[in-house]
Design a protein around this motif. Structure first.
Motif, short mmCIF file in Angstrom:
data_model
loop_
_atom_site.label_atom_id
_atom_site.label_comp_id
_atom_site.label_asym_id
_atom_site.label_seq_id
_atom_site.Cartn_x
_atom_site.Cartn_y
_atom_site.Cartn_z
N PRO A 46 0.83 -1.22 0.00
CA PRO A 46 0.00 0.00 0.00
C PRO A 46 0.85 1.26 0.00
O PRO A 46 0.49 2.26 -0.64
CB PRO A 46 -0.77 -0.11 1.32
N GLY A 47 1.98 1.21 0.68
CA GLY A 47 2.84 2.39 0.74
C GLY A 47 3.46 2.74 -0.59
O GLY A 47 3.88 3.87 -0.83
N LEU A 48 3.52 1.75 -1.47
CA LEU A 48 4.19 1.98 -2.76
C LEU A 48 3.23 2.39 -3.87
O LEU A 48 3.62 2.49 -5.02
CB LEU A 48 4.93 0.70 -3.19
N ARG A 49 1.97 2.61 -3.53
CA ARG A 49 1.00 2.91 -4.59
C ARG A 49 1.42 4.03 -5.51
O ARG A 49 1.33 3.88 -6.74
CB ARG A 49 -0.36 3.20 -3.96
N PRO A 50 1.89 5.16 -4.99
CA PRO A 50 2.30 6.21 -5.93
C PRO A 50 3.43 5.75 -6.85
O PRO A 50 3.40 6.04 -8.06
CB PRO A 50 2.79 7.34 -5.01
N GLN A 51 4.41 5.02 -6.30
CA GLN A 51 5.52 4.58 -7.13
C GLN A 51 5.07 3.55 -8.17
O GLN A 51 5.56 3.53 -9.30
CB GLN A 51 6.63 3.97 -6.26
N ILE A 52 4.14 2.69 -7.75
CA ILE A 52 3.64 1.70 -8.71
C ILE A 52 2.92 2.41 -9.86
O ILE A 52 3.08 2.04 -11.02
CB ILE A 52 2.70 0.69 -8.01
N ALA A 53 2.19 3.46 -9.53
CA ALA A 53 1.49 4.20 -10.59
C ALA A 53 2.49 4.82 -11.56
O ALA A 53 2.32 4.76 -12.77
CB ALA A 53 0.62 5.29 -9.97
#
Lengths: 460, 310
Positions: free
Chosen positions: B227-234
């Motif tokens: 969940p913490g990586l959502r911006p990076q995954i996007a």
């Protein structure tokens, strides 16, 4: 959420708002060239044949001779020309054929095109340039420099077009070529001996040699076509034999016939059966032509079907182990026929400010003295210099004599990709599928016919 | 581009009171944006619109063109060859985006637990390296590896897998996955670096809390890291999916769309139509269609990122 949507709409909105403004300001693409284009009838005044009297001139020349002997020859010829005419400066721009094909069109249609360019024969390039009025007809220069007396008619015809760009090999002259080229069969003398194969005298002999080599555990034909064009040569050589030269010429110049005719169908069947029987390099669709040529030079493969442009490379690598023959005819002793032609035509652009100097340059790099330079640097001049005698038994000697035989006995059939502007693509991609067993012969010839008929119905 | 407009967007809800002063500051803000917009307009917007305009003509690039309206678009949309090219793109997205992101997430999970491993930065550099090598070099190298007598086939026959060997880039079924794997190799590094940077921004307290609650490494990964990586995954998805959609260089160098047409992609079709076939109008139409597809896809992807929503 909603603001991000607004953002996008705003972005699109700005774009859409600009469209009508742009459209209003714009004219038809290519419109500007039409003003200066159309059939041009330069030069009307008297031709000046002496560049020395032209004052200070700078000539921009685009050529495709980037490698080896071809580059050596151009460096030397340009030096000699500038030595003879110190008032002329030559700006040479040398790019590979592929790079030239993609950039020349843009350069020619620009405001400041080069003076002399090498244009590929056939409809896709030279025909398109002529149609757009970008090249100068050279008929008047031909009268002065007497090119028609030097070059055999069938060679000169390859550089001719009707001024509307619709009919090839007839009409005005648009260029001269320096070198000749044919596709033939390179053979490894050592491996032929090892397999007990005698020099094939007929096409049937050649076809019989293939299983013989295979039975000895040798690779009959070294072949790779991941870069697509080599398959044209393989197929073209076979087709020249099975369909005959007149039928092929009619097809390529849109004079008649269909690609599903018996002769061409037979050629497709033949090459597909070669692939099926393992006469070609395994994995040929993933092997490049250059890699295959290097493999052949390393002694892998008894035969290799390729053009005379491999002369310098193969002679250097294989020495006296390699020989060259034109594809043998159906009946022993009959005249040989094969794919080939001449190097790209050297043409003068219609916007050149010094067409007379440019034409004198064309003459300089293709005259008898230039032929000597070409031969010395490992090239095959379109008309071999009578004084140049390569050592007997060498690859150079084979190639010079085969070229002479073919070009003087009307044995050339044109490259098949000249047929239509899209034919290179259609032919190569379908050949990969035919040889890879993805397509049957009927589908293959059907696809070629589709491209061919489409072009004919559009242009007539 | 996104950040500059985002600033404008945040100023978007004016109250009647402060409207005047805000108008002035907004005007000043636009003044600062002018240089960026001029560059953007000149090098991006103008060529794009020029492309739209050319796409409405039947043009060989030399002789005067003839107006065909949306003819090039209807031709392109009904062209089975082009549909095939877009299908290939979809396959490439799996290799360029899906696999690299999954693998990079896995590596991230492992690497965050391997802090005691020496030379961690060395591994990061190695994995990132393909990103900085010119794609033509990458393609040329891999072409040699995939060659019929290349390293891959030699290695396979060495371990007794001779039956599997094939001319990878010349095989009708395998050429596309083979090219795709090159993309996977290139994109993993980008994703990994993004994710590792993202992990370092996650509050350490979250990990502590997870551990106190008795979460194992796997649980921790799904509860905290992912969940913490959502911006990076996007971001990673946007970059890699776009890379997959507009792929051209690898295809051009490695296969030229072959064998047959088994690896053609829209990006290659644009080049091919414009320069090989002299169909400039049709090439522009394909290019515009590709741009539209990329715009739609990236807009959809941006919805994953919670930070982007206002």
């Amino acid at each position: 959420m909603s603001s991000s949507r607004n953002r996008i709409l705003a972005r699109v909105g700005v774009g859409l708002a600009a469209v009508p403004i742009l459209l209003a300001a714009a004219c038809t693409p290519g419109g500007s060239t039409s003003d200066s284009g159309g059939p041009s009838v330069k030069p009307s005044s008297k031709i000046a044949t002496d560049p020395a009297k032209a004052g200070k001139v700078s000539l921009t020349v685009w050529d495709i001779n980037t490698s080896g002997g071809a580059n050596d020859a151009m460096v030397k010829l340009n030096q000699e020309f500038q030595k003879k005419y110190p008032n002329v400066k030559i700006n040479r721009v040398s790019r590979t054929l592929n790079d030239t094909k993609t950039t020349l069109k843009l350069a020619l249609s620009g405001d400041n095109p080069p003076d002399v360019v090498q244009a590929n024969q056939g409809y896709p390039d030279m025909g398109a340039f002529v149609k757009a009025g970008l090249l100068t007809p050279l008929d008047q220069y031909n009268k002065v420099y007497k090119w028609d007396q030097k070059f055999p008619k069938q060679l000169l015809d390859l550089n001719k077009f009707s001024t509307n760009g619709k009919d090839w090999q007839t009409g005005s002259l648009y260029g001269v070529s320096q070198t000749g080229e044919i596709v033939g069969i390179y053979y490894n003398k050592k491996l032929m001996k090892q397999a007990g194969i005698a020099a094939p005298k007929t096409w049937a002999d050649f076809e019989a040699a293939l299983p013989k080599a295979k039975a000895k555990g040798l690779l009959p034909i070294q072949f790779g076509t991941s870069d697509k064009s080599p398959a044209i040569h393989l197929f073209g050589v076979v087709q020249a034999n099975t369909a005959g030269k007149q039928a092929v010429r009619n097809l390529v110049t849109s004079k008649g016939g269909e690609w599903s005719d018996a002769g061409t169908t037979k050629a497709a069947e033949t090459v597909q059966s070669w692939a099926k029987k393992g006469y070609l390099s395994p994995g040929f669709n993933g092997l490049s032509g250059d890699a295959a040529s290097a493999n052949f030079a390393k002694g892998q493969g008894v035969f290799r079907i390729d053009g005379t442009w491999r002369l310098a490379e193969l002679e250097k690598a294989m020495g006296s182990d390699v020989g060259f023959m034109s594809p043998p005819p159906a009946k022993a002793g009959a005249p040989n026929v094969t794919q080939g032609g001449e190097g790209l035509a050297w043409a003068v652009t219609s916007k050149s400010k010094h067409p007379d100097v440019a034409a004198a340059y064309l003459n300089f790099i293709s005259d008898a003295k230039a032929d000597d330079v070409l031969a010395e640097t490992g090239n095959l001049p379109a008309v071999a210099p009578p004084t140049y005698k390569p050592k007997a038994g060498t690859l150079t000697a084979d190639i010079f004599s085969e070229w002479k035989k073919i070009s003087e006995n009307d044995g050339l059939v044109p490259y098949l990709d000249y047929t239509t502007p899209t034919f290179y693509d259609t032919l190569t991609s379908n050949l990969q599928q035919l040889l890879g067993g993805k397509q049957n012969v009927k589908q293959f010839t059907g696809n070629l016919d589709q491209d061919y008929d489409g072009f004919k119905s559009k242009s007539k | 581009m996104t950040t500059t407009t985002a600033v404008g967007a945040r100023n978007d809800a004016p109250t009647a009171k402060k409207k005047k002063s805000r108008d002035r500051s907004e005007r000043a803000a636009y003044l600062y944006l002018i240089p960026a917009y001029v560059v953007f307009g000149f090098f991006l917007l103008y060529p794009l619109l020029h492309g739209v305009w050319i796409s409405l003509y039947d043009w060989d690039g030399l002789t005067p063109a003839t107006w065909v309206g949306i003819g090039n678009y209807t031709d392109a949309l009904s062209d089975p060859m082009l549909r095939k090219a877009f299908t290939h793109s979809a396959v490439l997205i799996v290799f360029y985006a899906v696999i690299p992101i999954l693998l990079a997430l896995l590596l991230t999970g492992v690497m965050t637990h391997a802090t005691k491993l020496k030379r961690l930065s060395f591994f990061r550099v190695v994995i990132f390296l393909p990103q900085v090598v010119a794609s033509v070099v990458v393609a040329t190298t891999w072409t040699a590896i995939y060659a019929p007598d290349g390293v891959l086939n030699k290695a396979l026959s060495l371990v007794g897998l001779e039956a599997v060997t094939r001319p990878w880039l010349g095989d009708f079924a395998w050429a596309l996955p083979a090219v795709g794997l090159i993309g996977t190799w290139v994109e993993i590094g980008l994703c990994l670096v993004l994710f590792l940077a993202g992990v370092s921004q996650i509050e350490p307290e979250l990990y502590e809390a997870a551990r106190l609650d008795g979460a194992g490494a796997v649980r921790e990964f799904f509860a905290v890291t992912l969940p913490g990586l959502r911006p990076q995954i996007a971001v990673a998805m946007t970059l890699t999916v776009v890379a997959g959609l507009k792929s051209f260089d690898l295809i051009f160098v490695a296969t030229r769309g072959g064998p047959g047409t088994s690896t053609t992609v829209p990006g290659f079709e644009v080049y091919h139509r414009a320069f090989d076939l002299n169909q400039v109008g049709s090439a522009c139409a394909v290019g515009i269609l590709l741009t539209v597809v990329i715009l739609i896809v990236t807009t959809l992807i941006q919805r994953i990122d919670p930070g982007e929503r206002a």
